[in-house]
Design a protein around this motif. Structure first.
Motif, PDB file in Angstrom:
ATOM      1  N   PRO A  56       0.824  -1.216   0.000  1.00 10.15           N
ATOM      2  CA  PRO A  56       0.000   0.000   0.000  1.00 10.15           C
ATOM      3  C   PRO A  56       0.855   1.262   0.000  1.00 10.15           C
ATOM      4  CG  PRO A  56       0.081  -0.955   2.180  1.00 10.15           C
ATOM      5  CD  PRO A  56       0.829  -1.891   1.266  1.00 10.15           C
ATOM      6  N   VAL A  57       0.435   2.228  -0.767  1.00 21.97           N
ATOM      7  CA  VAL A  57       1.106   3.521  -0.825  1.00 21.97           C
ATOM      8  C   VAL A  57       0.033   4.590  -0.674  1.00 21.97           C
ATOM      9  CG1 VAL A  57       2.386   5.133  -2.277  1.00 21.97           C
ATOM     10  CG2 VAL A  57       2.969   2.713  -2.310  1.00 21.97           C
ATOM     11  N   LEU A  58       0.291   5.526   0.197  1.00 24.44           N
ATOM     12  CA  LEU A  58      -0.579   6.677   0.356  1.00 24.44           C
ATOM     13  C   LEU A  58       0.020   7.794  -0.482  1.00 24.44           C
ATOM     14  CD1 LEU A  58      -2.852   8.250   1.853  1.00 24.44           C
ATOM     15  CD2 LEU A  58      -1.141   8.737   3.618  1.00 24.44           C
ATOM     16  N   ALA A  59      -0.793   8.464  -1.266  1.00 23.56           N
ATOM     17  CA  ALA A  59      -0.293   9.555  -2.106  1.00 23.56           C
ATOM     18  C   ALA A  59      -1.096  10.806  -1.836  1.00 23.56           C
ATOM     19  CB  ALA A  59      -0.394   9.179  -3.577  1.00 23.56           C
ATOM     20  N   VAL A  60      -0.402  11.911  -1.673  1.00 21.39           N
ATOM     21  CA  VAL A  60      -1.044  13.210  -1.469  1.00 21.39           C
ATOM     22  C   VAL A  60      -0.350  14.235  -2.352  1.00 21.39           C
ATOM     23  CG1 VAL A  60      -1.767  12.707   0.900  1.00 21.39           C
ATOM     24  CG2 VAL A  60       0.432  13.790   0.498  1.00 21.39           C
ATOM     25  N   ASP A  61      -1.067  15.323  -2.655  1.00 16.00           N
ATOM     26  CA  ASP A  61      -0.430  16.375  -3.437  1.00 16.00           C
ATOM     27  C   ASP A  61       0.549  17.135  -2.543  1.00 16.00           C
ATOM     28  OD1 ASP A  61      -1.775  19.110  -2.586  1.00 16.00           O
ATOM     29  OD2 ASP A  61      -3.328  17.557  -2.618  1.00 16.00           O
ATOM     30  N   THR A  62       1.467  17.851  -3.153  1.00 13.27           N
ATOM     31  CA  THR A  62       2.535  18.513  -2.398  1.00 13.27           C
ATOM     32  C   THR A  62       1.994  19.599  -1.464  1.00 13.27           C
ATOM     33  OG1 THR A  62       2.947  19.968  -4.291  1.00 13.27           O
ATOM     34  CG2 THR A  62       4.356  18.028  -4.069  1.00 13.27           C
ATOM     35  N   THR A  63       0.894  20.240  -1.827  1.00 13.29           N
ATOM     36  CA  THR A  63       0.300  21.254  -0.960  1.00 13.29           C
ATOM     37  C   THR A  63      -0.224  20.615   0.324  1.00 13.29           C
ATOM     38  OG1 THR A  63      -0.299  22.596  -2.866  1.00 13.29           O
ATOM     39  CG2 THR A  63      -1.459  23.072  -0.803  1.00 13.29           C
ATOM     40  N   SER A  64      -0.915  19.489   0.200  1.00 15.30           N
ATOM     41  CA  SER A  64      -1.416  18.775   1.374  1.00 15.30           C
ATOM     42  C   SER A  64      -0.263  18.275   2.237  1.00 15.30           C
ATOM     43  CB  SER A  64      -2.303  17.601   0.957  1.00 15.30           C
ATOM     44  OG  SER A  64      -3.442  18.062   0.284  1.00 15.30           O
ATOM     45  N   TRP A  65       0.790  17.762   1.601  1.00 15.00           N
ATOM     46  CA  TRP A  65       1.951  17.269   2.340  1.00 15.00           C
ATOM     47  C   TRP A  65       2.607  18.401   3.129  1.00 15.00           C
ATOM     48  CZ3 TRP A  65       3.838  13.015   4.214  1.00 15.00           C
ATOM     49  CH2 TRP A  65       5.160  12.954   4.631  1.00 15.00           C
ATOM     50  N   ALA A  66       2.790  19.542   2.500  1.00 12.46           N
ATOM     51  CA  ALA A  66       3.398  20.687   3.181  1.00 12.46           C
ATOM     52  C   ALA A  66       2.535  21.119   4.367  1.00 12.46           C
ATOM     53  CB  ALA A  66       3.591  21.847   2.205  1.00 12.46           C
ATOM     54  N   GLY A  67       1.216  21.131   4.211  1.00 12.56           N
ATOM     55  CA  GLY A  67       0.327  21.467   5.302  1.00 12.56           C
ATOM     56  C   GLY A  67       0.438  20.478   6.455  1.00 12.56           C
ATOM     57  N   PHE A  68       0.532  19.194   6.118  1.00 12.46           N
ATOM     58  CA  PHE A  68       0.678  18.141   7.121  1.00 12.46           C
ATOM     59  C   PHE A  68       1.978  18.321   7.898  1.00 12.46           C
ATOM     60  CE2 PHE A  68       2.475  13.867   8.005  1.00 12.46           C
ATOM     61  CZ  PHE A  68       1.589  13.476   8.989  1.00 12.46           C
ATOM     62  N   VAL A  69       3.075  18.521   7.197  1.00  8.79           N
ATOM     63  CA  VAL A  69       4.376  18.696   7.844  1.00  8.79           C
ATOM     64  C   VAL A  69       4.380  19.950   8.712  1.00  8.79           C
ATOM     65  CG1 VAL A  69       6.827  19.129   7.423  1.00  8.79           C
ATOM     66  CG2 VAL A  69       5.626  17.384   6.102  1.00  8.79           C
ATOM     67  N   ASN A  70       3.818  21.041   8.214  1.00 10.13           N
ATOM     68  CA  ASN A  70       3.755  22.268   9.014  1.00 10.13           C
ATOM     69  C   ASN A  70       2.915  22.079  10.261  1.00 10.13           C
ATOM     70  OD1 ASN A  70       5.462  23.824   7.430  1.00 10.13           O
ATOM     71  ND2 ASN A  70       3.801  24.467   6.090  1.00 10.13           N
ATOM     72  N   GLU A  71       1.817  21.342  10.147  1.00  9.03           N
ATOM     73  CA  GLU A  71       0.979  21.061  11.314  1.00  9.03           C
ATOM     74  C   GLU A  71       1.741  20.247  12.347  1.00  9.03           C
ATOM     75  OE1 GLU A  71      -2.483  21.388  13.561  1.00  9.03           O
ATOM     76  OE2 GLU A  71      -2.055  22.323  11.648  1.00  9.03           O
ATOM     77  N   LEU A  72       2.521  19.279  11.896  1.00  6.32           N
ATOM     78  CA  LEU A  72       3.329  18.495  12.828  1.00  6.32           C
ATOM     79  C   LEU A  72       4.348  19.372  13.549  1.00  6.32           C
ATOM     80  CD1 LEU A  72       4.104  15.245  10.811  1.00  6.32           C
ATOM     81  CD2 LEU A  72       2.528  15.525  12.732  1.00  6.32           C
ATOM     82  N   LYS A  73       4.965  20.279  12.813  1.00  2.00           N
ATOM     83  CA  LYS A  73       5.961  21.156  13.410  1.00  2.00           C
ATOM     84  C   LYS A  73       5.360  22.072  14.461  1.00  2.00           C
ATOM     85  CE  LYS A  73       9.084  21.326   9.439  1.00  2.00           C
ATOM     86  NZ  LYS A  73       9.650  22.193   8.391  1.00  2.00           N
ATOM     87  N   THR A  74       4.156  22.552  14.246  1.00  2.00           N
ATOM     88  CA  THR A  74       3.550  23.478  15.190  1.00  2.00           C
ATOM     89  C   THR A  74       2.973  22.787  16.418  1.00  2.00           C
ATOM     90  OG1 THR A  74       1.414  23.454  14.045  1.00  2.00           O
ATOM     91  CG2 THR A  74       2.988  25.162  13.392  1.00  2.00           C
ATOM     92  N   THR A  75       2.699  21.480  16.327  1.00  2.00           N
ATOM     93  CA  THR A  75       2.141  20.760  17.470  1.00  2.00           C
ATOM     94  C   THR A  75       3.184  19.936  18.203  1.00  2.00           C
ATOM     95  OG1 THR A  75       1.447  18.914  16.062  1.00  2.00           O
ATOM     96  CG2 THR A  75      -0.165  20.668  16.461  1.00  2.00           C
ATOM     97  N   ALA A  76       4.377  19.851  17.671  1.00  2.00           N
ATOM     98  CA  ALA A  76       5.417  19.020  18.303  1.00  2.00           C
ATOM     99  C   ALA A  76       6.047  19.720  19.480  1.00  2.00           C
ATOM    100  CB  ALA A  76       6.490  18.664  17.295  1.00  2.00           C
TER     101      ALA A  76
END
Length: 76
Positions: A56-76
């Motif tokens: 299985p591979v999960l695929a997301v567009d780069t905008t969604s990925w950047a949002g996900f990574v930024n959300e992780l950074k702000t909640t970590a």
């Protein structure tokens, strides 16, 4: 965060340049994810199953990925 639809992925074995997350478990217990950037798509997979024929591979567009990574950074 908005998740945008991405097209179906082709078989990525031997094509994508996968890299292991630096935040994955370092204890050697195999609890890791890998990511590969493909044009406007980021593919994510479980490193324990990367050689399986139907892995299985999960695929997301780069905008969604950047949002996900930024959300992780702000909640970590």
């Amino acid at each position: 965060m908005t998740i945008h639809a991405t097209p179906a992925l082709p078989d990525l074995r031997g094509v994508a340049s996968w890299r292991k997350s630096t935040r994955s478990s370092s204890g050697g217990n195999g609890q890791c994810i890998e990511v590969a950037c493909l044009d406007a798509t980021v593919a994510i997979r479980d490193s324990k199953h990367c050689s399986d024929a139907g892995y299985p591979v999960l695929a997301v567009d780069t905008t969604s990925w950047a949002g996900f990574v930024n959300e992780l950074k702000t909640t970590a």
